[in-house]
Write a protein that holds these residues in place. Structure first.
Motif, PDB file in Angstrom:
ATOM      1  N   CYS A  38       0.800  -1.223   0.000  1.00 50.43           N
ATOM      2  CA  CYS A  38       0.000   0.000   0.000  1.00 50.43           C
ATOM      3  C   CYS A  38       0.836   1.278   0.000  1.00 50.43           C
ATOM      4  O   CYS A  38       0.357   2.321  -0.427  1.00 50.43           O
ATOM      5  CB  CYS A  38      -0.915   0.001   1.219  1.00 50.43           C
ATOM      6  N   CYS A  43      -0.898  -2.150   5.223  1.00 49.07           N
ATOM      7  CA  CYS A  43      -1.148  -3.528   4.786  1.00 49.07           C
ATOM      8  C   CYS A  43      -0.254  -4.575   5.453  1.00 49.07           C
ATOM      9  O   CYS A  43      -0.591  -5.743   5.461  1.00 49.07           O
ATOM     10  CB  CYS A  43      -1.025  -3.635   3.272  1.00 49.07           C
ATOM     11  N   CYS A  98       1.123 -11.843   0.373  1.00 45.50           N
ATOM     12  CA  CYS A  98       1.126 -11.269   1.722  1.00 45.50           C
ATOM     13  C   CYS A  98       1.828 -12.167   2.745  1.00 45.50           C
ATOM     14  O   CYS A  98       2.060 -11.753   3.879  1.00 45.50           O
ATOM     15  CB  CYS A  98      -0.300 -10.979   2.188  1.00 45.50           C
ATOM     16  N   LEU A 129      -3.107  -7.134   5.804  1.00 47.13           N
ATOM     17  CA  LEU A 129      -4.213  -7.269   4.868  1.00 47.13           C
ATOM     18  C   LEU A 129      -3.929  -8.381   3.879  1.00 47.13           C
ATOM     19  O   LEU A 129      -2.824  -8.509   3.372  1.00 47.13           O
ATOM     20  CB  LEU A 129      -4.433  -5.958   4.106  1.00 47.13           C
ATOM     21  N   CYS A 130      -4.944  -9.165   3.629  1.00 46.59           N
ATOM     22  CA  CYS A 130      -4.873 -10.208   2.613  1.00 46.59           C
ATOM     23  C   CYS A 130      -6.098 -10.025   1.730  1.00 46.59           C
ATOM     24  O   CYS A 130      -7.223 -10.064   2.217  1.00 46.59           O
ATOM     25  CB  CYS A 130      -4.877 -11.597   3.249  1.00 46.59           C
ATOM     26  N   ARG A 131      -5.873  -9.795   0.468  1.00 45.99           N
ATOM     27  CA  ARG A 131      -6.981  -9.555  -0.440  1.00 45.99           C
ATOM     28  C   ARG A 131      -7.625 -10.857  -0.922  1.00 45.99           C
ATOM     29  O   ARG A 131      -8.642 -10.838  -1.588  1.00 45.99           O
ATOM     30  CB  ARG A 131      -6.501  -8.711  -1.607  1.00 45.99           C
ATOM     31  N   CYS A 132      -7.027 -11.997  -0.590  1.00 48.97           N
ATOM     32  CA  CYS A 132      -7.546 -13.289  -1.056  1.00 48.97           C
ATOM     33  C   CYS A 132      -8.469 -13.961  -0.054  1.00 48.97           C
ATOM     34  O   CYS A 132      -9.184 -14.889  -0.411  1.00 48.97           O
ATOM     35  CB  CYS A 132      -6.387 -14.259  -1.351  1.00 48.97           C
TER      36      CYS A 132
END
Length: 155
Positions: A38, A43, A98, A129-132
């Motif tokens: 980020c 993040c 991540c 943060l994990c976007r998955c």
């Protein structure tokens, strides 16, 4: 500016530009586990340990590590590999981008908190943060890893 520091257990002395961010400095030194996410310290992808405490390398100038001990995932291969197995077994590695920052924070948490419960784990890792995923599998992998470490100590 000349600084002296330890990087993954090796004492070093380097010339560094006063305005260089730690993340860029570490990547120049071959620490590619330190990821750029980020760039706003939100993040956790750029997490490294400084004197055993997790810090965000995207929001710190490299000159601030003068006299400090910096550890990246490259310096924690055995611990990271051991815990990484638990992540993989829970299907929690997803894209894997991540994972380095996440693993750094898990290792820091385990060094700081003796027997964290699920709520403490969630609180400690809130900055990652994990976007998955929603961290369900990651939390399960941590709890299983904690149980494994406890049985290893008892043996």
């Amino acid at each position: 500016m000349n600084i002296k520091f330890w990087l993954n257990g090796i004492q070093r002395q380097e010339e560094v530009d006063p305005g260089m961010l730690l993340i860029d400095f570490l990547r120049e030194k071959g620490c590619y586990s330190v990821k750029r996410g980020c760039e706003t310290a939100n993040c956790g992808l750029c997490t490294v340990l400084m004197d055993e405490k997790p810090i965000l390398s995207c929001s710190m100038l490299a000159v601030r590590i003068d006299g400090k001990k910096i550890v990246t995932l490259e310096g924690l291969q055995k611990e990271a590999e051991e815990f990484g197995t638990f992540l993989a077994n829970e299907g929690a590695e997803q894209c894997g981008f991540c994972n380095p920052g996440f693993i750094m924070n898990v290792i820091a948490m385990l060094r700081e908190l003796e027997e964290p419960d699920e709520e403490q784990i969630k609180e400690y890792l809130a900055g990652n943060l994990c976007r998955c995923s929603g961290f369900v599998s990651q939390t399960a992998s941590i709890l299983k890893y904690l149980n494994y470490k406890k049985t290893q100590e008892e043996a």
